[in-house]
Write an enzyme that holds these catalytic residues in place. Structure first.
Site, PDB file in Angstrom:
ATOM      1  N   HIS A   1       0.825  -1.207   0.000  1.00 40.58           N
ATOM      2  CA  HIS A   1       0.000   0.000   0.000  1.00 40.58           C
ATOM      3  C   HIS A   1       0.860   1.258   0.000  1.00 40.58           C
ATOM      4  CE1 HIS A   1      -3.194  -2.776   0.809  1.00 40.58           C
ATOM      5  NE2 HIS A   1      -4.087  -1.802   0.872  1.00 40.58           N
ATOM      6  N   SER A   2       2.097   1.097   0.427  1.00 36.28           N
ATOM      7  CA  SER A   2       2.965   2.262   0.587  1.00 36.28           C
ATOM      8  C   SER A   2       4.149   2.206  -0.374  1.00 36.28           C
ATOM      9  CB  SER A   2       3.468   2.306   2.041  1.00 36.28           C
ATOM     10  OG  SER A   2       4.714   2.955   2.113  1.00 36.28           O
TER      11      SER A   2
END
Lengths: 211, 239
Positions: free
Chosen positions: B10-11
Site C-alpha cells: 500500500h505504501s
C-alpha cells in the site's frame, strides 16, 4: 425483450450518477468501520468509466462490461477496485460476444460476477461484506429468470434482494476486510460495500425498467 | 537470470524499502516495487503492479509478495491478466521475511516453485512458531502437534567454516533443511537467539566464518533437526 449494449451503457451511466449522489453517504459509512475512502473510490472509478464511454461506446453488452471492469481496476484503489473489477470482468466473459442479453443470460453474467468476487475476496456469507448483498441478489435474479423474467424484472428482483441483504449486514460483526480489525465494534453499522452493491443494482434496474 | 520478485504494498516507501533491503543480499535478483497509488497516497495500483511484474520477468518467472489483503487481490489480478498466468505466483508469506527468503533462494539460482516455497516457509520474527514446521510439504503427515514440555530436546554447538557465515543464502538453506520436521530449533550466536526458520532472524545474529553457534531443538524431531543442520554446516552450507 433483452438488453443490448445501448441499455447496458445507460445502466452504467445511471450507476455512475448514483455513486456520485451517494458519495458522501458511502464515505460516512466507510469512516465508521473502514478507512473512509469507499465513496470517493467508487465515485472516481465510475467517473473514469463514464469518461471512457465518452471516447467510444463498445458494441456488445460483454464489451461494455469489460470496459467497466478494466477501468474500475485501474482507477479504484483499495479492495473495491479488484473486487468490483473482478465482478464486471467475469460477468463480461460470461456475456461473451452476444448482441443482447435476455433475463437468463443476465442472471448467468451476474452469477459469474458474484462467483468472481467470492473467489477474489474469499469472504463467506455473514462476514459483513458485499457478498451479503450479492449472494441474495444473484439468487433472486436466477429465480426471476427461471420464471421467464425479462432483464428488467430480473434486475429489479436482484436489486430488491440486494437491498435486504445489505441491511442485514448492520448487526453483523465483520470477519473480512478492514472492518474486521474492529471486532465487535463493527456491529451496528451498514457495510459500505454491500450498500454500494445495492445502490448499483437499483440503478441498473431503474434504467432497464424505464426502457 | 534468477527468478524475479515484485513487492506489492500500500505504501510506495515500504515497497521501495524492501527492494533496497533485498538489493544488498541478492544483488543479481531483479526486484521491482509496486507501492502506493499512481496519483500518490496509500493503496495498490493495478497498472503499477502489472508494469512491475513485466519488469521483474526475465524468463525465469516472478514471485509477488504483498503487505495487506487488498494488495493480494491486486497482485492476483495482475497475475491472472498475464498472457501466461503460470509464469508468476503470489506468495502467501510475511512481506519482509518472505521477500528475504525468496530473494536468497532466487539469488541461489532456485526455480520458481522453490523460491515460492522458500517465501511461504518464512516465519515472522524470532519467536517460536510450531505450526510452520509440519504444514510445509515433504511427506510428513504427523497431523498433531506435540506438547513442548514432554518433547525430546537436543543441543549442539558448531563452528561456521563457510565464507559467508550465516548470511542470506546459508540462512535460507538452514530454514529449508528443517522443512517437514516437528521441532522448534533455536540458533544462538553472540548471546542472541533466533528461530532457525526465520531467515531474517538468523541473518540478524551476524554470525561469521569462525564463529561458534549454538543449536537447540525441542520436539519429536529434535534429533533429526540437529543432524540435518550439522550436515548442512559440514557441507559448508552448499545447497
Amino acid at each position: 425483450m433483452s438488453c443490448t449494449a445501448r441499455e447496458v451503457i445507460a445502466a452504467v451511466r445511471r450507476g455512475a450518477e448514483v455513486m456520485s449522489a451517494h458519495r458522501d453517504e458511502l464515505v460516512e459509512l466507510d469512516r465508521a468501520i473502514g478507512d473512509g475512502d469507499h465513496g470517493e473510490n467508487m465515485d472516481r472509478g465510475f467517473r473514469a468509466v463514464v469518461a471512457q464511454l465518452e471516447l467510444a461506446e463498445p458494441p456488445t453488452p460483454g464489451a461494455v462490461l469489460k470496459l467497466v471492469a478494466t477501468t474500475l481496476i485501474s482507477s479504484v484503489g483499495g479492495a473495491s477496485g479488484p473486487l468490483f473489477g473482478t465482478a464486471f470482468l467475469r460477468a463480461a466473459s460470461t456475456a461473451g460476444d452476444a448482441e443482447s442479453l435476455d433475463g437468463t443470460a443476465l442472471a448467468a453474467s451476474l452469477r459469474a460476477g458474484v462467483d468472481g468476487v467470492v473467489a477474489r475476496g474469499k469472504a463467506e456469507p455473514e462476514d459483513k461484506t458485499m457478498i451479503d448483498a450479492l449472494l441474495p441478489a444473484v439468487r433472486a435474479a436466477e429465480e426471476s429468470a427461471g420464471r421467464g423474467g425479462e432483464p428488467a424484472a430480473t434486475l429489479s428482483a436482484a436489486a430488491e434482494a440486494a437491498e435486504v441483504g445489505a441491511r442485514s449486514t448492520v448487526p453483523l460483526v465483520a470477519r473480512k476486510g478492514r472492518a474486521s480489525y474492529l471486532g465487535d465494534r463493527s456491529a451496528g453499522h451498514l457495510d459500505p460495500g454491500a450498500r454500494s452493491v445495492a445502490l448499483l443494482l437499483a440503478a441498473f434496474a431503474d434504467v432497464e425498467g424505464a426502457e | 537470470m534468477p527468478v524475479g520478485l515484485v513487492i506489492v504494498s500500500h505504501s510506495d516507501a515500504l515497497a521501495r524499502g524492501v527492494v533496497e533491503l533485498l538489493g544488498q543480499l541478492a544483488p543479481d535478483v531483479r526486484v521491482e516495487p509496486a507501492g502506493g497509488m499512481s496519483a500518490g497516497g496509500l493503496g495498490t495500483d493495478f497498472e503499477a503492479t502489472s508494469a512491475a511484474l513485466a519488469d521483474a520477468e526475465t524468463g525465469a518467472g516472478v514471485v509477488l509478495l504483498y503487505d495487506l489483503g487488498s494488495a493480494r487481490m491486486t497482485a492476483e489480478l495482475a497475475v491472472e491478466s498475464l498472457p501466461d498466468p503460470d509464469t508468476a505466483v503470489v506468495a502467501e508469506a510475511p512481506l519482509v521475511e518472505g521477500a528475504v527468503a525468496a530473494a536468497a533462494s532466487a539469488q541461489g539460482g532456485d526455480g520458481l516453485k522453490t523460491v515460492v516455497d522458500a517465501a511461504e516457509r518464512a516465519v515472522g520474527g524470532t519467536v517460536d512458531s510450531p505450526e510452520q514446521a509440519t504444514t510445509a510439504a515433504e511427506g510428513t503427515d504427523s497431523g498433531t502437534q506435540s506438547s513442548v514440555t514432554t518433547s525430546p530436546r537436543a543441543k549442539q554447538d558448531l563452528v561456521l567454516r563457510n565464507e559467508a557465515g550465516l548470511h542470506a543464502r546459508p540462512a535460507a538453506l538452514l530454514a529449508r533443511v528443517l522443512t517437514g520436521l516437528d521441532a522448534e530449533v533455536t540458533v544462538t550466536a553472540g548471546g542472541n537467539s533466533a528461530d532457525a526458520r526465520s531467515v531474517l532472524g538468523v541473518m540478524g545474529l551476524g554470525a561469521r566464518k569462525g564463529d561458534r553457534i549454538g543449536l537447540q531443538a525441542t520436539g519429536p524431531d529434535a534429533e533429526s533437526a540437529l543432524r540435518r543442520v550439522t550436515e548442512l554446516a559440514d557441507r559448508d552450507f552448499e545447497g
